[in-house]
Motif scaffolding. Structure first.
Motif, short mmCIF file in Angstrom:
data_model
loop_
_atom_site.label_atom_id
_atom_site.label_comp_id
_atom_site.label_asym_id
_atom_site.label_seq_id
_atom_site.Cartn_x
_atom_site.Cartn_y
_atom_site.Cartn_z
N ALA A 7 0.69 -1.16 -0.23
CA ALA A 7 -0.18 -0.11 -0.17
C ALA A 7 1.17 1.17 -0.11
N ALA A 16 -8.02 7.27 -2.10
CA ALA A 16 -7.81 5.80 -0.36
C ALA A 16 -9.44 5.63 -0.63
N ALA A 19 -7.83 2.62 -3.45
CA ALA A 19 -7.30 1.82 -3.33
C ALA A 19 -8.27 1.34 -2.26
N LEU A 20 -9.39 1.04 -2.09
CA LEU A 20 -9.85 0.35 -1.04
C LEU A 20 -10.61 -0.61 -2.03
N ARG A 23 -9.60 -3.70 -3.80
CA ARG A 23 -10.14 -4.85 -3.03
C ARG A 23 -10.52 -5.94 -3.20
N PHE A 110 -7.21 6.02 6.82
CA PHE A 110 -6.33 4.46 5.96
C PHE A 110 -5.33 4.74 6.36
N ASN A 111 -4.51 5.57 5.80
CA ASN A 111 -3.23 5.29 6.14
C ASN A 111 -2.47 5.59 7.27
N ALA A 114 -2.81 1.04 6.24
CA ALA A 114 -2.55 0.69 4.73
C ALA A 114 -1.20 0.38 4.58
N THR A 117 -1.04 -3.93 6.32
CA THR A 117 -2.18 -4.79 4.92
C THR A 117 -1.32 -5.14 4.16
N THR A 133 -10.78 -4.68 5.43
CA THR A 133 -10.30 -3.33 5.42
C THR A 133 -10.20 -2.27 6.16
#
Length: 455
Positions: A7, A16, A19-20, A23, A110-111, A114, A117, A133
């Motif tokens: 990530a 964000a 990125a989610l 998945r 998120f960060n 991340a 993950t 997540t």
């Protein structure tokens, strides 16, 4: 083993979100808690830093969660709330003190997780899913806040749901019916077995009225783990309800007291039921079970319920003509919505705009609305899971008749077409006619954005 790139920190909400969404989708369920347990363990098991009120059931979870949250905040408790799916924006899923995370706070949440993950991804057979997540983000953010209590709605089922790494001090079970059959089973009893998994040792279980065979499953689980059940209709109940302008007036019998003439700014008997479930859950959480329990203050309960909102649940978002949004997506939900429309409104004509997901009981939803709609405009949302409007029309025509079904695939155009039908039926945009937009949370959310939210 599936490889997932490490990530990278997100700079914006869109990054964000992207990125989610890259998945596993939340609709893809692999029955295991291994990944989420590994994830929360590496995060320091944040879900153990606060007590949890955990909700499952088929319908009503989000509305009940929002009511519980509002009641808890009225008691001056700091709350975290996790609900799904979202109506308009992903950040709605994680709320603190009743407010969704801001874009900046969502990116930060998120960060924060991340970097961990990909560590889980490389150690597991499958990578962390989108839902797992976001659950980790929520639990970590609640611990950091810190909250006094978290109100957590399952995503799907119970036993294998990612939220179930938390142990609820109070478990709430809303009415159970058939939904998500490909994952949870095709009978209420089979589904109840899965949902009963959120009942943990020593918990108080607040149960809505259920069929006897479903109740037996929940009682057996409670007995197995040493949990205490309190039941709607036995230990707490809706005593009376009267439709009123802007909602309804209810008298609720809680676990320790009866609260008379409470205004609830939501429509329908199902929302009154959600309200008494929320009341009992908060009473249970604050210790109002047994001889030493105390009732909540009358003014606290009254003031809290007056402030309750539930976006996308029989929500009037526009007038001239009236447009109502409702996220009913299974037959039980559609029946509750239809009953509430008859109970609280006198729309004539009522034109439906419906867009559904392809994995739902479409015929059951269509049939529930049929007696209440003069005409149906079938459409589709932007979701990959959405049933095509042409296919939905094929299901609708045998139920409604060809002359009562119009196909408009684009949602914005479908709303315009329905509004035109209201005016055509009455000759007046200020008439008693209305448009009902329904069928899925995604359809309602997209419509809400198109209509600019509440007007």
């Amino acid at each position: 083993m599936t490889e997932t790139p490490a990530a990278r920190p997100a700079q914006t909400f869109a990054e964000a979100e992207d990125a989610l969404l890259s998945r596993w989708p939340e609709t893809k369920l692999e029955p295991s808690l291994d990944r989420i347990r590994a994830f929360t363990e590496i995060l320091g098991d944040p879900q153990r830093a606060y007590p949890v009120i955990h909700l499952t059931g088929t319908n009503g979870k989000t509305s009940t969660s929002r009511m519980i949250d509002t009641l808890l905040r009225a008691l001056d408790l700091r709350t975290g709330r996790f609900t799904s799916p979202h109506v308009e924006k992903m950040s709605e899923r994680i709320s603190i003190d009743g407010e969704p995370l801001s874009d900046e706070a969502f990116v930060e949440a998120f960060n924060d997780v991340a970097p961990y993950t990909h560590l889980v991804d490389t150690e597991q057979t499958h990578p962390l899913s989108f839902f797992e997540t976001v659950v980790g983000m929520a639990y970590a953010r609640f611990a950091e806040a810190p909250v006094d209590v978290a109100v957590v709605e399952v995503g799907m089922g119970g036993s294998w749901d990612a939220t179930n790494v938390a142990d609820g001090a109070v478990a709430v079970v809303t009415p159970i019916s058939v939904d998500h059959t490909q994952y949870l089973g095709d009978t209420p009893v089979a589904i109840a077995v899965e949902k009963a998994g959120i009942i943990k040792p020593g918990a108080i279980v607040v149960v809505a009225e259920q069929p006897d065979d479903v109740l037996a499953i929940l009682e057996a689980r409670a007995q197995e783990v040493g949990a205490t059940i309190v039941r709607e209709g036995v230990d707490f109940a809706v005593v009376t309800r009267t439709p009123a302008v802007g909602g309804q007036v209810v008298t609720l019998k809680g676990l320790r007291a009866t609260y008379d003439d409470i205004f609830l700014p939501l429509y329908g008997a199902h929302q009154a039921q959600n309200a008494v479930l929320a009341l009992a859950a908060v009473e249970a959480f604050t210790g109002a079970v047994g001889e030493q329990g105390e009732a909540l203050g009358d003014e606290i309960v009254r003031d809290a319920f007056e402030k309750v909102t539930s976006p996308g649940r029989l929500e009037v978002v526009r007038r001239s003509p009236t447009i109502v949004l409702d996220a009913a997506h299974n037959p039980q939900g559609a029946e509750a919505t239809a009953a509430a429309l008859e109970d609280s409104f006198s729309f004539s004509p009522l034109i439906g705009v419906i867009g559904v997901m392809g994995d739902k009981d479409v015929e059951g939803v269509l049939a529930a609305f049929e007696p209440h709609l003069e005409h149906l405009v079938v459409t589709q949302s932007s979701s990959d899971r959405a049933m095509r409007a042409s296919r939905l029309a094929e299901a609708a025509v045998p139920i409604y008749g060809e002359d009562r079904v119009t196909v408009v695939p684009n949602l914005a155009d479908a709303i315009d077409a329905a509004a035109a039908l209201v005016e055509e039926g009455t000759g007046d945009s200020l008439s008693s006619g209305a448009v009902l937009i329904t069928g899925s949370v995604v359809t309602v959310g997209e419509a809400r954005v198109l209509l600019g939210g509440v007007k």
